[in-house]
Design a protein around this motif. Sequence first.
Motif, mmCIF file in Angstrom:
data_model
loop_
_atom_site.group_PDB
_atom_site.id
_atom_site.type_symbol
_atom_site.label_atom_id
_atom_site.label_comp_id
_atom_site.label_asym_id
_atom_site.label_seq_id
_atom_site.Cartn_x
_atom_site.Cartn_y
_atom_site.Cartn_z
ATOM 1 N N GLY A 1 0.793 -1.214 0.000
ATOM 2 C CA GLY A 1 0.000 0.000 0.000
ATOM 3 C C GLY A 1 0.827 1.266 0.000
ATOM 4 N N GLN A 2 0.129 2.337 0.328
ATOM 5 C CA GLN A 2 0.741 3.652 0.376
ATOM 6 C C GLN A 2 0.391 4.295 1.711
ATOM 7 O OE1 GLN A 2 -1.006 5.424 -3.103
ATOM 8 N NE2 GLN A 2 0.483 4.491 -4.466
ATOM 9 N N GLU A 3 1.155 5.328 2.072
ATOM 10 C CA GLU A 3 0.952 5.951 3.363
ATOM 11 C C GLU A 3 1.102 7.463 3.223
ATOM 12 O OE1 GLU A 3 2.563 4.905 7.856
ATOM 13 O OE2 GLU A 3 2.861 3.514 6.193
ATOM 14 N N PHE A 4 0.281 8.197 3.951
ATOM 15 C CA PHE A 4 0.337 9.657 3.982
ATOM 16 C C PHE A 4 0.454 10.094 5.440
ATOM 17 C CE2 PHE A 4 -1.921 13.702 4.631
ATOM 18 C CZ PHE A 4 -1.145 14.533 3.823
ATOM 19 N N ILE A 5 1.452 10.909 5.730
ATOM 20 C CA ILE A 5 1.675 11.434 7.079
ATOM 21 C C ILE A 5 1.579 12.952 7.029
ATOM 22 C CG2 ILE A 5 3.428 11.787 8.878
ATOM 23 C CD1 ILE A 5 4.443 8.951 8.283
ATOM 24 N N TYR A 6 0.812 13.524 7.970
ATOM 25 C CA TYR A 6 0.715 14.980 8.121
ATOM 26 C C TYR A 6 1.058 15.312 9.565
ATOM 27 C CZ TYR A 6 -0.985 19.751 8.163
ATOM 28 O OH TYR A 6 -1.060 21.115 8.285
ATOM 29 N N MET A 7 2.092 16.127 9.755
ATOM 30 C CA MET A 7 2.612 16.428 11.088
ATOM 31 C C MET A 7 1.729 17.413 11.847
ATOM 32 S SD MET A 7 5.242 14.697 11.851
ATOM 33 C CE MET A 7 5.707 15.663 13.294
ATOM 34 N N LEU A 8 1.447 17.063 13.125
ATOM 35 C CA LEU A 8 0.629 17.904 14.001
ATOM 36 C C LEU A 8 1.414 18.497 15.172
ATOM 37 C CD1 LEU A 8 -2.473 15.546 14.161
ATOM 38 C CD2 LEU A 8 -2.217 17.621 12.784
ATOM 39 N N LYS A 9 2.431 17.765 15.664
ATOM 40 C CA LYS A 9 3.177 18.216 16.838
ATOM 41 C C LYS A 9 4.573 17.612 16.815
ATOM 42 C CE LYS A 9 3.240 17.656 21.852
ATOM 43 N NZ LYS A 9 2.757 16.830 22.934
ATOM 44 N N GLY A 10 5.567 18.379 17.218
ATOM 45 C CA GLY A 10 6.928 17.878 17.338
ATOM 46 C C GLY A 10 7.658 17.775 16.015
ATOM 47 N N VAL B 1 5.935 20.422 12.114
ATOM 48 C CA VAL B 1 4.490 20.689 12.129
ATOM 49 C C VAL B 1 4.078 21.333 10.797
ATOM 50 C CG1 VAL B 1 2.664 22.043 13.227
ATOM 51 C CG2 VAL B 1 4.379 20.889 14.635
ATOM 52 N N GLY B 2 3.038 20.779 10.195
ATOM 53 C CA GLY B 2 2.534 21.278 8.910
ATOM 54 C C GLY B 2 3.139 20.596 7.696
ATOM 55 N N ASP B 3 4.248 19.860 7.875
ATOM 56 C CA ASP B 3 4.861 19.121 6.768
ATOM 57 C C ASP B 3 4.085 17.824 6.542
ATOM 58 O OD1 ASP B 3 6.877 21.027 6.680
ATOM 59 O OD2 ASP B 3 8.383 19.748 7.659
ATOM 60 N N SER B 4 4.214 17.282 5.341
ATOM 61 C CA SER B 4 3.590 15.994 5.040
ATOM 62 C C SER B 4 4.497 15.192 4.122
ATOM 63 C CB SER B 4 2.212 16.189 4.397
ATOM 64 O OG SER B 4 2.327 16.824 3.135
ATOM 65 N N ILE B 5 4.222 13.904 4.075
ATOM 66 C CA ILE B 5 4.943 13.010 3.176
ATOM 67 C C ILE B 5 3.964 11.928 2.718
ATOM 68 C CG2 ILE B 5 5.801 11.572 5.064
ATOM 69 C CD1 ILE B 5 8.372 11.147 3.370
ATOM 70 N N TYR B 6 4.066 11.553 1.459
ATOM 71 C CA TYR B 6 3.271 10.482 0.864
ATOM 72 C C TYR B 6 4.286 9.504 0.290
ATOM 73 C CZ TYR B 6 -0.671 8.387 -1.674
ATOM 74 O OH TYR B 6 -1.655 7.535 -2.122
ATOM 75 N N PHE B 7 4.191 8.215 0.652
ATOM 76 C CA PHE B 7 5.208 7.280 0.179
ATOM 77 C C PHE B 7 4.644 5.885 -0.035
ATOM 78 C CE2 PHE B 7 5.386 7.274 4.781
ATOM 79 C CZ PHE B 7 5.587 5.953 5.149
ATOM 80 N N ASP B 8 5.388 5.111 -0.795
ATOM 81 C CA ASP B 8 5.089 3.708 -1.054
ATOM 82 C C ASP B 8 5.519 2.924 0.182
ATOM 83 O OD1 ASP B 8 5.285 1.000 -1.792
ATOM 84 O OD2 ASP B 8 5.847 1.496 -3.846
ATOM 85 N N SER B 9 4.574 2.264 0.839
ATOM 86 C CA SER B 9 4.853 1.585 2.107
ATOM 87 C C SER B 9 5.671 0.316 1.962
ATOM 88 C CB SER B 9 3.546 1.248 2.830
ATOM 89 O OG SER B 9 2.810 2.410 3.069
ATOM 90 N N PHE C 1 1.179 12.772 14.584
ATOM 91 C CA PHE C 1 0.813 13.004 13.197
ATOM 92 C C PHE C 1 -0.430 12.207 12.801
ATOM 93 C CE2 PHE C 1 4.150 9.811 13.460
ATOM 94 C CZ PHE C 1 3.653 8.749 12.724
ATOM 95 N N LEU C 2 -1.066 12.692 11.747
ATOM 96 C CA LEU C 2 -2.153 11.970 11.093
ATOM 97 C C LEU C 2 -1.494 11.026 10.106
ATOM 98 C CD1 LEU C 2 -5.178 11.594 10.456
ATOM 99 C CD2 LEU C 2 -4.909 13.390 8.739
ATOM 100 N N ASP C 3 -1.862 9.749 10.180
ATOM 101 C CA ASP C 3 -1.301 8.728 9.292
ATOM 102 C C ASP C 3 -2.442 8.045 8.569
ATOM 103 O OD1 ASP C 3 0.456 6.963 8.087
ATOM 104 O OD2 ASP C 3 0.821 5.777 9.882
ATOM 105 N N VAL C 4 -2.451 8.129 7.259
ATOM 106 C CA VAL C 4 -3.496 7.505 6.460
ATOM 107 C C VAL C 4 -2.853 6.397 5.636
ATOM 108 C CG1 VAL C 4 -5.318 7.845 4.745
ATOM 109 C CG2 VAL C 4 -4.764 9.689 6.362
ATOM 110 N N ILE C 5 -3.352 5.175 5.832
ATOM 111 C CA ILE C 5 -2.810 4.012 5.140
ATOM 112 C C ILE C 5 -3.833 3.528 4.130
ATOM 113 C CG2 ILE C 5 -1.992 1.638 5.445
ATOM 114 C CD1 ILE C 5 -1.241 2.415 8.316
#
Length: 185
Positions: free
Chosen positions: A132-141, A156-164, A180-184
Motif C-alpha cells: 500500500g501507500q501511506e500519507f503522514i501529516y505532522m501535528l506536533k513535534g 508541524v505542517g509538513d507531510s509526506i506520501y510514500f510507497d509503504s 501526526f495523522l497517518d493515512v494508510i
Amino acid sequence: MERGQAYVEIAPRLMGLRESVGLTVEELAAKVGVRPQTVVLYEEGESEIPVSYLKDVAAACGVDLTALIAGHEAHLHDYTIVRKGQGLSVARRADYDYFHLASRFTHKHMEPFLVTVPPKDENELVWNEHGGQEFIYMLKGTLEIWLDQRRHELEVGDSIYFDSTIPHALRGLNEEEAVFLDVIS
C-alpha cells in the motif's frame, strides 16, 4: 491493556476469521502476500502485528478492519465523527500509540490513524514495510522518518506520501514525541 499487548487479543481473531472463511494458512498467506510462517506467527500472538497486515487480512476475508482490532464490526455508512481523544485506541505496538479515527465506518478505502511516536536513540529504530501507500501529516513535534537509507525530518505542517513497501522507520526528535495523522491505503 498494557501498551503493545493488543496483538495477544488480536491473534485469536485472526485465526478465527481465517478458519470461518475456510482458508488454510497457505491460502491466506498467498492472498495477502506473506509467507505461511508469518501467518502462523501472527495467529500465535507471539509478535506485534502490523496494521497493514490486519488491513490486508480484513480485505481478503471480506470484513472491516475494526472487526480484527476491536472484536466487533463497524456499522456507520454515511459518516462518522470522532471527537478529540475519542478514537479507538490500538495499543498494538510497543513503540507507537495509534488511535483509529474511522473505526465505526464500514467499507473504508483508507485507514486514518492519529499516531504518537516517542523520541528514541537511532539504534532503537523499528523498521516496517508493508503493501500500500501511506500519507503522514505532522501535528506536533519533529518526526525523523527513514525511507530505506534516506533520512528526512518533518516539522508541524509538513507531510509526506510514500510507497509503504519501502522499508521505513520513525522516531520523535529533540526529546519530544511526534504526533501526526497517518493515512494508510
